[in-house]
Motif scaffolding. Structure first.
Motif, PDB file in Angstrom:
ATOM      1  N   ALA A 117      -5.977  -7.901  55.573  1.00  0.00           N
ATOM      2  CA  ALA A 117      -4.580  -7.582  55.239  1.00  0.00           C
ATOM      3  C   ALA A 117      -4.266  -6.135  55.601  1.00  0.00           C
ATOM      4  CB  ALA A 117      -4.317  -7.823  53.754  1.00  0.00           C
ATOM      5  N   ASP A 118      -5.183  -5.232  55.273  1.00  0.00           N
ATOM      6  CA  ASP A 118      -4.981  -3.821  55.614  1.00  0.00           C
ATOM      7  C   ASP A 118      -4.935  -3.628  57.127  1.00  0.00           C
ATOM      8  OD1 ASP A 118      -5.032  -2.657  52.911  1.00  0.00           O
ATOM      9  OD2 ASP A 118      -7.092  -3.389  52.883  1.00  0.00           O
ATOM     10  N   GLU A 119      -5.756  -4.384  57.837  1.00  0.00           N
ATOM     11  CA  GLU A 119      -5.745  -4.313  59.297  1.00  0.00           C
ATOM     12  C   GLU A 119      -4.395  -4.775  59.846  1.00  0.00           C
ATOM     13  OE1 GLU A 119      -8.556  -5.747  63.065  1.00  0.00           O
ATOM     14  OE2 GLU A 119      -8.725  -6.746  61.121  1.00  0.00           O
ATOM     15  N   GLN A 120      -3.855  -5.850  59.283  1.00  0.00           N
ATOM     16  CA  GLN A 120      -2.532  -6.312  59.708  1.00  0.00           C
ATOM     17  C   GLN A 120      -1.463  -5.242  59.470  1.00  0.00           C
ATOM     18  OE1 GLN A 120      -0.842 -10.154  59.108  1.00  0.00           O
ATOM     19  NE2 GLN A 120      -2.772 -11.068  58.405  1.00  0.00           N
ATOM     20  N   GLU A 147       0.733  -3.642  62.474  1.00  0.00           N
ATOM     21  CA  GLU A 147       2.187  -3.834  62.518  1.00  0.00           C
ATOM     22  C   GLU A 147       2.922  -2.500  62.517  1.00  0.00           C
ATOM     23  OE1 GLU A 147       6.247  -4.157  61.112  1.00  0.00           O
ATOM     24  OE2 GLU A 147       4.587  -3.254  59.977  1.00  0.00           O
ATOM     25  N   LYS A 148       2.415  -1.549  61.760  1.00  0.00           N
ATOM     26  CA  LYS A 148       3.052  -0.228  61.716  1.00  0.00           C
ATOM     27  C   LYS A 148       3.022   0.438  63.088  1.00  0.00           C
ATOM     28  CE  LYS A 148       2.996   4.106  59.106  1.00  0.00           C
ATOM     29  NZ  LYS A 148       2.336   4.866  57.999  1.00  0.00           N
ATOM     30  N   ALA A 149       1.937   0.230  63.820  1.00  0.00           N
ATOM     31  CA  ALA A 149       1.785   0.872  65.129  1.00  0.00           C
ATOM     32  C   ALA A 149       2.443   0.091  66.257  1.00  0.00           C
ATOM     33  CB  ALA A 149       0.297   1.064  65.428  1.00  0.00           C
ATOM     34  N   HIS A 150       2.476  -1.245  66.144  1.00  0.00           N
ATOM     35  CA  HIS A 150       2.859  -2.057  67.301  1.00  0.00           C
ATOM     36  C   HIS A 150       4.001  -3.038  67.039  1.00  0.00           C
ATOM     37  CE1 HIS A 150      -0.729  -0.538  69.308  1.00  0.00           C
ATOM     38  NE2 HIS A 150      -1.436  -0.868  68.238  1.00  0.00           N
ATOM     39  N   ILE A 195       5.970  -6.250  64.542  1.00  0.00           N
ATOM     40  CA  ILE A 195       5.597  -7.569  64.023  1.00  0.00           C
ATOM     41  C   ILE A 195       5.478  -8.618  65.122  1.00  0.00           C
ATOM     42  CG2 ILE A 195       7.919  -8.451  63.514  1.00  0.00           C
ATOM     43  CD1 ILE A 195       6.632  -9.293  60.721  1.00  0.00           C
ATOM     44  N   ASP A 196       6.234  -8.477  66.219  1.00  0.00           N
ATOM     45  CA  ASP A 196       6.094  -9.434  67.320  1.00  0.00           C
ATOM     46  C   ASP A 196       4.692  -9.365  67.915  1.00  0.00           C
ATOM     47  OD1 ASP A 196       8.679 -10.393  67.060  1.00  0.00           O
ATOM     48  OD2 ASP A 196       9.507  -8.979  68.512  1.00  0.00           O
ATOM     49  N   ASN A 197       4.214  -8.164  68.112  1.00  0.00           N
ATOM     50  CA  ASN A 197       2.864  -8.003  68.646  1.00  0.00           C
ATOM     51  C   ASN A 197       1.800  -8.406  67.631  1.00  0.00           C
ATOM     52  OD1 ASN A 197       3.405  -7.060  71.311  1.00  0.00           O
ATOM     53  ND2 ASN A 197       4.004  -5.081  70.456  1.00  0.00           N
ATOM     54  N   LEU A 198       2.117  -8.281  66.346  1.00  0.00           N
ATOM     55  CA  LEU A 198       1.176  -8.739  65.324  1.00  0.00           C
ATOM     56  C   LEU A 198       0.939 -10.239  65.446  1.00  0.00           C
ATOM     57  CD1 LEU A 198      -0.557  -8.308  62.787  1.00  0.00           C
ATOM     58  CD2 LEU A 198       1.525  -8.628  61.415  1.00  0.00           C
ATOM     59  N   SER A 199       1.993 -11.004  65.704  1.00  0.00           N
ATOM     60  CA  SER A 199       1.831 -12.454  65.861  1.00  0.00           C
ATOM     61  C   SER A 199       0.849 -12.772  66.986  1.00  0.00           C
ATOM     62  CB  SER A 199       3.189 -13.108  66.144  1.00  0.00           C
ATOM     63  OG  SER A 199       4.068 -12.940  65.054  1.00  0.00           O
ATOM     64  N   LYS A 200       0.922 -12.016  68.064  1.00  0.00           N
ATOM     65  CA  LYS A 200      -0.014 -12.219  69.175  1.00  0.00           C
ATOM     66  C   LYS A 200      -1.420 -11.753  68.801  1.00  0.00           C
ATOM     67  CE  LYS A 200       3.675 -11.441  72.567  1.00  0.00           C
ATOM     68  NZ  LYS A 200       4.156 -10.560  73.662  1.00  0.00           N
TER      69      LYS A 200
END
Length: 375
Positions: free
Chosen positions: A348-351, A355-358, A360-365
Motif C-alpha cells: 500500500a505504501d509503495e502504491q 501514485e504521488k510521483a507518476h 493514478i493512470d500510471n499506477l494502474s499500469k
C-alpha cells in the motif's frame, strides 16, 4: 440443513496443518491497466478448471492451489498459475494485475458472473455487490479435529490486525486516495457476515448457527459466512480471509507461513490454556480498524492482555508467539520479510509513493507490469 456428523468426518480425515491458498486477481487491459471482463475466456482456456474459479465479477479470476505441505510448496503452485494466466493473456488480450482494490475502476461499470451462487449474491447485495472490486489472499490450514479447529479460530482472532497490517495493499478506490491502507477491508465490510467472529462456543454451536441462517434464508450454504476467519466445513480447514493480495510472491509466502505457524502454535496452546480463546471483542475491532487506516507507529491495545503498544510492536509480539512453529516448518526466513515491511512499508505504501510521483493512470499500469511471476 447441514449434518454435524458429515463435517466432523471431513475434519477427521485431514492431514494436520497442510495448507491451501487462493489468490484473487484483476483482469486488466494490457494497454491501460483498466479492468476488462475476460473471466469467461480464462475459464474456457485454463488447463485445469479445478485450480481456477470465478469470483463475483467478470473482471476477476481466482486461482487456488491443491493441498500443500507448507508455504514453499504452495508458492510453487501460485507461481505456476500466475505464469499460466500470463500465457493465456497473450492469446486472449489481457494481463493480470494485483492489488487489494483496482485504483480507478468504477462500481457501476462492473458486470456480474452469471451462475446460481453469484446470482444469489448479486440479488442480495445489489449496488454494494458491484462495489466489491476487491482482491484478497485466502489461506486454508487443515486441522484434524473440528473441536480444536473452533478453539484455534477463537484464539487466533487476536492476530487478525497484525496480519492485515503487514499485507495492506489497497489505498485507492474509484480514483480516490481513500486515506486507508486497506480500503478493500472497508469495501468488503459492507457485505453482511464479513466481521471478525465473536467467540464460537463449540463446533455444535457453529453448525447450529449455520443451520439457523439457512432456515431463515439469510444464506444458502455455509460458505456465505464470510468472516475474517471461518471454519471451512467443506474443506476441513480454518480459512484466513484477512490479507490484501500481494504482487510479491515473497510476501505471499510470508502470509502463508505466518498463518500456518499461527494454527500450529495455537493448536498447542489451546490444549493447555482454555482462557486463551477469550479477549475483548471491542478492543480487537479497534485494533483492526487501526490496521486498515494507519501506519505501524499507531497505538493500539492487545485485546488479550490489555497491553498498550505500537502496531509494529504488536506485529513483533505475534512473531515471538509463533517463532517455534515457524522454525518447525522451516520458515524462519519470513521474519526478515516482516521486518522489511515494518521498516520500508507495505505494498500500500509503495502504491501511494508511486501514485504521488507518476499519477493514478500510471499506477494502474504499474500494478499489472510489476507482478511477480517467479519466486
Amino acid at each position: 440443513m447441514i449434518d454435524l456428523d458429515k463435517y466432523r468426518k471431513i475434519y477427521s480425515q485431514k492431514r494436520n496443518y497442510s495448507v491451501g491458498v487462493e489468490e484473487e486477481l484483476m483482469i486488466c487491459s494490457p494497454n491501460t491497466g483498466s479492468l476488462i471482463n475476460k473471466a469467461n475466456e480464462i475459464m474456457e482456456s485454463v488447463p485445469d478448471r479445478e485450480r481456477y474459479s470465478y469470483e463475483l465479477l467478470l473482471s476477476e479470476i481466482e486461482t487456488n492451489t491443491p493441498v500443500c505441505r507448507d508455504a514453499s510448496e504452495a508458492i510453487v503452485f501460485l507461481s505456476n498459475q500466475r505464469n499460466e494466466l500470463r500465457k493465456i493473456g497473450l492469446k486472449e488480450g489481457f494481463k493480470i494485475g494485483i492489488s487489494g482494490t483496482h485504483p480507478k475502476a468504477m462500481s457501476l461499470d462492473q458486470k456480474f458472473v452469471s451462475n446460481d451462487s453469484y446470482n444469489w449474491v448479486s440479488d442480495q447485495l445489489r449496488y454494494y455487490a458491484k462495489r466489491n472490486i476487491t482482491f484478497s489472499t485466502h489461506v486454508h490450514v487443515s486441522v484434524d479435529n473440528p473441536d480444536r479447529a473452533i478453539k484455534i479460530t477463537n484464539a487466533t482472532r487476536r492476530w487478525i490486525p497484525a496480519l492485515l497490517a503487514i499485507s495492506t495493499n489497497s489505498p485507492f478506490f474509484e480514483g480516490v486516495n481513500t486515506g486507508f491502507k486497506s480500503s478493500r477491508s472497508m469495501q468488503f465490510g459492507a457485505f453482511p457476515r464479513t466481521n471478525i467472529p465473536v467467540k464460537i462456543d463449540s463446533f455444535e454451536s457453529y453448525i447450529s448457527l449455520v443451520n439457523q441462517l439457512i432456515k431463515t434464508k439469510s444464506i444458502e450454504k455455509s460458505r456465505q459466512i464470510w468472516w475474517k476467519i471461518r471454519p471451512h466445513l467443506d474443506y476441513g480447514t480454518i480459512e484466513y480471509r484477512i490479507c490484501d493480495v500481494q504482487r510479491s510472491l515473497k510476501k505471499t509466502k510470508m502470509i502463508v507461513a505466518l498463518t500456518q505457524a499461527l494454527v500450529h502454535s495455537y493448536d498447542q496452546k489451546v490444549r493447555i490454556n482454555k482462557n486463551i480463546e477469550d479477549m475483548n471483542y471491542e478492543i480487537l475491532n479497534d485494533a483492526f480498524w487501526k490496521s486498515t487506516r494507519f501506519g505501524f507507529n499507531s497505538k493500539l491495545t492487545d485485546c488479550y492482555d490489555g497491553q498498550i503498544l505500537l502496531l509494529k510492536d504488536y506485529v513483533y509480539k505475534m512473531l515471538e508467539s509463533i517463532r517455534s512453529s515457524l522454525e518447525e516448518f522451516g520458515n524462519l526466513d519470513v521474519i526478515s520479510s516482516v521486518e522489511d515491511i515494518l521498516t520500508n512499508g507495505t505494498e500500500a505504501d509503495e502504491q501511494l509513493s508511486f501514485e504521488k510521483a507518476h499519477g493514478i493512470d500510471n499506477l494502474s499500469k504499474f500494478l499489472m507490469d510489476n507482478v511477480d511471476y517467479n519466486y
